[in-house]
Design an enzyme around this catalytic site. Structure first.
Site, PDB file in Angstrom:
ATOM      1  CB  ILE A  15      10.062  25.079  87.274  1.00 48.73           C
ATOM      2  CG1 ILE A  15       8.949  24.188  86.707  1.00 48.73           C
ATOM      3  CG2 ILE A  15      11.409  24.381  87.149  1.00 48.73           C
ATOM      4  CD1 ILE A  15       7.621  24.867  86.565  1.00 48.73           C
ATOM      5  CB  SER A  36      20.911  22.678  93.564  1.00 47.45           C
ATOM      6  OG  SER A  36      20.925  24.086  93.386  1.00 47.45           O
ATOM      7  NE  ARG A  37      26.764  25.676  89.323  1.00 51.85           N
ATOM      8  CZ  ARG A  37      26.155  25.441  88.158  1.00 51.85           C
ATOM      9  NH1 ARG A  37      26.153  24.222  87.656  1.00 51.85           N
ATOM     10  NH2 ARG A  37      25.567  26.414  87.491  1.00 51.85           N
ATOM     11  CE  LYS A  42       7.834  24.321  79.482  1.00 53.75           C
ATOM     12  NZ  LYS A  42       8.211  25.650  78.974  1.00 53.75           N
ATOM     13  CG  ASP A  49      10.837  28.244  78.263  1.00 57.56           C
ATOM     14  OD1 ASP A  49      11.521  27.228  78.494  1.00 57.56           O
ATOM     15  OD2 ASP A  49      10.105  28.773  79.130  1.00 57.56           O
TER      16      ASP A  49
END
Length: 307
Positions: A13, A35-36, A89, A167
């Site tokens: 996304i 971010s990992r 969201k 979702d």
């Protein structure tokens, strides 16, 4: 004034929507990512939000494009550091979490924005205006898609807090709560849980409303082939159909508008406006419907689901 922004979560996304929207908006500068497992070429990346907050005090805003389960801790850390926060969201795992974040933002004097990207679909404002003076007789939401296409291998959607089929279903609810001329609430629901999963893969909902209209929603994550994101509304002044997630509008069977995809561009434009005016926007009405569906819903066990 250009706002420096950190984007947390560099998944599908983020790459499909957040990054292009940020790059196209002169109000924003992507200054860092968190971010990992991923990064954006040419942008400083941190593996934890704590490291980013410590190293980059110049960043004013944090946008969270991560699953809802860890989101509260990330948002809380950013707000506590005096950063504006933008929430993908659904804005959290629970209503209580988001209420707590809204209160923290108020205490810190920063902006928080619970985004609903489907409300920014091009035909949503037209639908709201058309419905404003009409009596609704029937409303039917049909939101069916293929979870394997949109969340390939992402087990978090079936874990507690992941919402399951809600979702995507919450996108429909965000449109419904925006375009209707009055509020509604869930009267009953049936939720289908795969025998090996903790969240539903399908749901049927009945709503109650001031006009006594027949109002239903059907969500399903098992649809292959063409995807269905439709809202059909019959009124005393004709029939409205929103399709393609709010991008196409039909009145009495005739297409009157086909819009373009500006959803995330509009979200970042709105966030910049909120910061400039020192305001927040935390409308939780779509999430209230999801919470009520879980509270009132009858559980039905269905076949196991595997990616």
């Amino acid at each position: 004034m250009v706002e420096k922004l950190a984007l947390v979560g560099i998944g599908k996304i983020a790459r499909d929507q957040h990054l292009p929207a940020i790059a196209a908006n002169p109000d924003w500068e992507l200054a860092a990512t968190v971010s990992r497992n991923a990064s954006v070429e040419g942008i400083e990346n941190f593996t934890t939000i704590e490291a980013m907050l410590a190293a980059r005090p110049d960043i004013s805003t944090v946008s969270l494009a991560i699953p809802p389960q860890p989101r509260f801790a990330y948002a809380q850390a950013a707000l506590a550091a005096g950063k504006n926060v933008m929430l993908e969201k659904p804005p959290g795992q629970s209503l209580a979490e988001v209420h707590a974040l809204e209160e923290l933002a108020r205490e810190k004097g920063v902006s928080i924005y619970a985004t609903w990207h489907s409300r920014e679909a091009d035909c949503v404002p037209d639908s709201k205006a058309w419905l404003a003076d009409k009596t609704i007789k029937r409303l039917a939401i049909t939101w069916k898609e293929d979870v394997r296409r949109w969340h390939p291998g992402q087990d978090w959607v079936f874990e507690p807090g992941g919402l399951g089929v809600f979702d995507p279903g919450i996108n429909a609810l965000s449109i419904m709560t925006e375009i209707l001329p009055w509020p509604v609430h869930v009267a009953s629901a049936v939720l289908e849980f795969p025998e090996n999963r903790d969240t539903p893969i399908a749901a049927d909902i009945v709503f109650t409303n001031p006009d006594g209209a027949e109002m239903t929603a059907t969500f399903d994550w098992r649809q292959e082939g063409p995807q269905t994101w439709d809202i059909d509304i019959e009124t005393d002044g004709g029939r409205l159909k929103l399709s393609s997630g709010g991008a196409t509008l039909e009145i009495d069977g005739q297409t009157v508008k086909k819009g373009s995809d500006h959803e995330y561009a509009n979200l970042y434009k709105r966030m910049a406006s909120l910061i400039q005016s020192g305001k927040s926007d935390v409308d939780l009405s779509p999430m209230v419907h999801v919470s009520d569906a879980f509270t009132l819903g009858k559980r039905k066990t269905v076949d196991a689901f595997h990616f």
